[in-house]
Design an enzyme around this catalytic site. Structure first.
Site, short mmCIF file in Angstrom:
data_model
loop_
_atom_site.label_atom_id
_atom_site.label_comp_id
_atom_site.label_asym_id
_atom_site.label_seq_id
_atom_site.Cartn_x
_atom_site.Cartn_y
_atom_site.Cartn_z
N LYS A 25 0.84 -1.21 0.00
CA LYS A 25 0.00 0.00 0.00
C LYS A 25 0.87 1.26 0.00
O LYS A 25 0.66 2.18 -0.77
CB LYS A 25 -0.90 -0.01 1.23
CG LYS A 25 -1.48 1.33 1.62
CD LYS A 25 -2.29 1.20 2.89
CE LYS A 25 -2.48 2.42 3.71
NZ LYS A 25 -1.34 3.18 4.14
N ASN A 26 1.87 1.28 0.87
CA ASN A 26 2.66 2.50 1.01
C ASN A 26 3.63 2.73 -0.15
O ASN A 26 4.30 3.76 -0.21
CB ASN A 26 3.42 2.50 2.34
CG ASN A 26 2.47 2.68 3.51
OD1 ASN A 26 1.29 2.93 3.31
ND2 ASN A 26 2.99 2.55 4.72
N ARG A 95 -4.84 10.09 4.08
CA ARG A 95 -3.67 10.89 4.42
C ARG A 95 -2.71 11.04 3.23
O ARG A 95 -2.14 12.08 3.00
CB ARG A 95 -2.97 10.22 5.61
CG ARG A 95 -1.59 10.65 5.90
CD ARG A 95 -1.54 11.96 6.63
NE ARG A 95 -0.16 12.39 6.81
CZ ARG A 95 0.20 13.51 7.39
NH1 ARG A 95 -0.71 14.33 7.87
NH2 ARG A 95 1.46 13.83 7.51
N CYS A 119 -5.97 7.95 8.99
CA CYS A 119 -6.05 7.38 10.34
C CYS A 119 -5.80 8.44 11.41
O CYS A 119 -4.86 9.24 11.28
CB CYS A 119 -5.00 6.28 10.49
SG CYS A 119 -5.42 4.80 9.59
N ARG A 124 -0.44 14.60 13.08
CA ARG A 124 -0.04 14.43 11.69
C ARG A 124 0.03 15.76 10.92
O ARG A 124 -0.68 15.97 9.91
CB ARG A 124 -0.96 13.43 10.98
CG ARG A 124 -1.02 12.10 11.71
CD ARG A 124 -1.69 11.03 10.92
NE ARG A 124 -0.78 10.34 10.03
CZ ARG A 124 -1.10 9.29 9.30
NH1 ARG A 124 -2.32 8.81 9.34
NH2 ARG A 124 -0.23 8.70 8.53
N PRO A 125 0.88 16.69 11.38
CA PRO A 125 1.01 17.97 10.67
C PRO A 125 1.66 17.76 9.30
O PRO A 125 2.23 16.70 9.03
CB PRO A 125 1.92 18.79 11.58
CG PRO A 125 2.64 17.81 12.42
CD PRO A 125 1.79 16.58 12.52
N ILE A 126 1.61 18.79 8.46
CA ILE A 126 2.24 18.69 7.13
C ILE A 126 3.25 19.81 6.93
O ILE A 126 3.57 20.19 5.82
CB ILE A 126 1.19 18.69 5.99
CG1 ILE A 126 0.22 19.86 6.16
CG2 ILE A 126 0.44 17.37 5.94
CD1 ILE A 126 -0.63 20.10 4.93
N LEU A 128 6.44 19.92 7.30
CA LEU A 128 7.67 19.58 6.59
C LEU A 128 7.44 19.60 5.07
O LEU A 128 8.29 20.05 4.30
CB LEU A 128 8.18 18.20 7.01
CG LEU A 128 8.54 18.06 8.48
CD1 LEU A 128 8.88 16.61 8.82
CD2 LEU A 128 9.73 18.96 8.82
N ASP A 311 3.78 0.61 12.18
CA ASP A 311 2.59 -0.01 11.58
C ASP A 311 2.39 -1.46 12.03
O ASP A 311 1.40 -2.09 11.66
CB ASP A 311 2.66 0.05 10.05
CG ASP A 311 2.36 1.45 9.52
OD1 ASP A 311 2.00 2.32 10.33
OD2 ASP A 311 2.49 1.67 8.30
N ARG A 404 -8.91 -0.34 3.99
CA ARG A 404 -8.05 0.70 3.40
C ARG A 404 -6.68 0.14 3.04
O ARG A 404 -6.05 0.62 2.09
CB ARG A 404 -7.87 1.85 4.40
CG ARG A 404 -9.08 2.75 4.53
CD ARG A 404 -8.71 4.02 5.27
NE ARG A 404 -7.34 4.35 4.96
CZ ARG A 404 -6.43 4.70 5.86
NH1 ARG A 404 -6.75 4.78 7.11
NH2 ARG A 404 -5.21 4.99 5.48
C1 UD1 Z 1 3.81 6.91 6.35
C2 UD1 Z 1 3.02 5.65 6.11
C3 UD1 Z 1 2.43 5.14 7.40
C4 UD1 Z 1 3.51 4.95 8.45
C5 UD1 Z 1 4.36 6.21 8.59
C6 UD1 Z 1 5.56 6.03 9.50
C7 UD1 Z 1 2.25 5.94 3.84
C8 UD1 Z 1 1.09 6.16 2.92
N1 UD1 Z 1 1.96 5.95 5.16
O1 UD1 Z 1 2.92 7.89 6.83
O2 UD1 Z 1 1.78 3.89 7.14
O3 UD1 Z 1 2.92 4.68 9.70
O4 UD1 Z 1 4.85 6.63 7.30
O5 UD1 Z 1 6.32 4.98 9.07
O6 UD1 Z 1 3.36 5.72 3.41
N2 UD1 Z 1 5.41 14.80 10.69
C9 UD1 Z 1 5.49 16.13 10.99
N3 UD1 Z 1 5.40 17.03 9.96
C10 UD1 Z 1 5.24 16.65 8.67
C11 UD1 Z 1 5.17 15.27 8.37
C12 UD1 Z 1 5.27 14.35 9.40
O7 UD1 Z 1 5.63 16.51 12.15
O8 UD1 Z 1 5.17 17.51 7.79
C13 UD1 Z 1 5.47 13.81 11.79
C14 UD1 Z 1 4.14 13.02 11.91
O9 UD1 Z 1 3.18 13.74 12.65
C15 UD1 Z 1 4.58 11.76 12.59
C16 UD1 Z 1 6.00 11.55 12.02
O10 UD1 Z 1 6.41 12.82 11.49
O11 UD1 Z 1 4.66 11.96 13.98
C17 UD1 Z 1 6.07 10.50 10.94
O12 UD1 Z 1 5.20 10.83 9.89
P1 UD1 Z 1 5.52 10.43 8.39
O13 UD1 Z 1 6.78 9.67 8.33
O14 UD1 Z 1 5.38 11.65 7.56
O15 UD1 Z 1 4.31 9.43 8.08
P2 UD1 Z 1 3.34 9.43 6.85
O16 UD1 Z 1 4.08 9.75 5.61
O17 UD1 Z 1 2.12 10.19 7.18
#
Ligand code: UD1
Length: 431
Positions: A25-26, A95, A119, A124-126, A128, A311, A404
């Site tokens: 999936k990822n 997401r 989820c 889960r901020p964006i 970055l 995960d 999902r």
């Molecule tokens: C991806 C995976 C998810 C997995 C996760 C961690 C996909 C579709 N999903 O999610 O299954 O659990 O990696 O291995 O590939 N963060 C920030 N700011 C940002 C982005 C992230 O603070 O802009 C934080 C998040 O809140 C979290 C951490 O970084 O605490 C890890 O998130 P991230 O690695 O970005 O996970 P996803 O890409 O959402």
């Protein structure tokens, strides 16, 4: 009256047999979004049938891409300048929809989209994603729960940046943004999950110039355009699915063979299973798990790859309830990933919090069947595994979460000998 689907499990049976792992999936989600940056045909194989994949295809369709799916193959056509706007409902529903942002900025498409859903496992901020794309010349901000993203008139410009945290999604967005940017980018402290390396492999096959200088450092030289591949690109097997089946086998002391997986992606799990006392053997694409003579408690800390994957956290906690002694799990990636613990405690698991990020599991516990509600995708899998260990009949609701990210979840467990079925009820909604 609303119909509610759930999984009914008669627990206590040993699992035995073979199961084949589907595409990851990822991996498939970023691969799909990468089709935005290159006109022509994108042909993939080993495609899993998942809800999130359908949502991603809907989002791509709304932008003007068409697709054809034939069993496990998928062809995406990117024929024209993208005139459509991203479907807000699709963006909100998962997401990984945030992964359209880097490609859209790369091809100069300005958009306004809702914040992505998915989820509920933390804030889960964006930030970055946004900060890095802004450094490349995009103008992105959040206004009233929407992302307003203005692409530069000319190309994005190459960047030199170090991520504050090796975020999987931010790394993927940045890679896709840098591929067509003007100049050479250097990205440091990137995530290096196997799914990211899969994306890099695909883009490089299409003519991108991405070099991994060190484990967490990339050099990306922007190119004018990408080429179309003549052969279908195979998506890597899902390591989280593979891990889920192995842990399921461990939970009921079964004998499980997991086929069509990449065992090199599962080393941290093998290490923990062996430390507990399970007999685990593997070659490159098959893993075999058998029970050992005794199974002792274990301490686990989740982390970025190659550490133990967040995960697989909930599935492993289900297993911990069957181990002798006190096990612990420290979650370091998501701050709100223990919501399902309350559900496990409804089975009598007696799990306690040492602090908000760390839980203690005192085992072995004889679980008692109950009705449970999945709070997110992986939590759902963990609850079903707990149901498999529990004598009597348990019901797991919130099936949409599991769909999902797992292809044929129930049939695959059935093929391993689980007494499990998909049901629907018209009675009062269980919440
Ligand atoms: C991806 C995976 C998810 C997995 C996760 C961690 C996909 C579709 N999903 O999610 O299954 O659990 O990696 O291995 O590939 N963060 C920030 N700011 C940002 C982005 C992230 O603070 O802009 C934080 C998040 O809140 C979290 C951490 O970084 O605490 C890890 O998130 P991230 O690695 O970005 O996970 P996803 O890409 O959402």
């Amino acid at each position: 009256m609303a119909v509610q689907s759930y999984i009914k499990i008669k627990g206590g049976l040993k699992l035995k047999g073979e199961v084949k792992v589907s595409g990851a999936k990822n991996s498939v989600l970023p691969l799909l979004f990468s089709s935005l940056i290159s006109e022509g045909e994108h042909h993939f194989k080993n495609i899993p049938d998942l809800k999130d994949l359908h949502l991603a295809l809907k989002l791509l369709s709304s932008l003007g891409l068409s697709h054809k799916k034939l069993k496990q193959e998928l062809i995406i056509q990117n024929r024209q300048k993208l005139t459509g706007d991203p479907c807000p409902k699709s963006v909100q529903s998962f997401r990984a929809s945030i992964l359209c942002l880097g490609p859209l900025m790369d091809i100069g498409k300005t958009v306004k989209i809702p914040l992505p859903g998915g989820c509920d496992i933390g804030a889960r901020p964006i930030d970055l994603h946004i900060e890095s794309l802004n450094k490349m010349g995009a103008k992105i901000c959040i206004k009233k729960s929407h992302i307003v993203a203005i692409a530069p008139k000319n190309k994005l410009k190459a960047c030199q940046l170090k991520l504050k945290f090796p975020s999987v999604g931010a790394t993927e967005n940045l890679i896709m943004a840098c591929v067509l940017a003007k100049g050479t980018s250097f990205l440091e402290n990137i995530a290096c999950e196997p799914e990211i390396l899969d994306l890099i492999r695909y883009l490089n096959k299409m003519g991108a110039k991405i070099e991994q200088l060190k484990k967490r450092k990339l050099k990306i030289t922007g190119v004018k355009k990408l080429l179309t591949l003549k052969q279908a690109y195979p998506v890597i097997p899902d390591r989280i699915e593979a891990g889920t089946w192995l842990i399921a086998g461990a939970c009921v002391r079964g004998q499980i063979t997991v086929k069509k997986c990449e065992t090199k992606h599962l080393k941290s799990l093998f290490e923990k299973l062996k430390l507990i006392g399970f007999d685990v053997k593997w070659n490159s694409s098959t893993a075999l798990l058998k029970p050992g003579s005794q199974h002792k408690s274990i301490n686990v800390k989740t982390g970025v790859y190659p550490a133990f994957p967040t995960d697989l956290q909930s599935q492993f906690i289900a297993l911990m309830t069957s181990l002798k002694g006190t096990s612990s799990l420290l979650e370091t990636i998501f701050e709100n990933r223990f919501r399902y613990v309350e559900q496990l405690n409804r089975l009598g698991a007696g799990i306690q919090f040492e602090n908000p990020s760390k839980i203690l599991v005192k085992g072995p516990v004889l679980l008692k069947s109950n009705k449970l509600m999945a709070t997110d995708l992986r939590a759902g899998a963990g609850l079903v595994l707990a149901g498999l260990m529990t004598p009597g009949t348990s019901e797991v609701y919130g099936l949409h979460h599991i769909e999902r990210g797992y292809e044929n979840f129930v049939p695959k467990l059935k093929s391993l000998g689980a007494d499990i079925q998909l049901c629907s009820s018209k009675s009062k909604l269980y919440k």
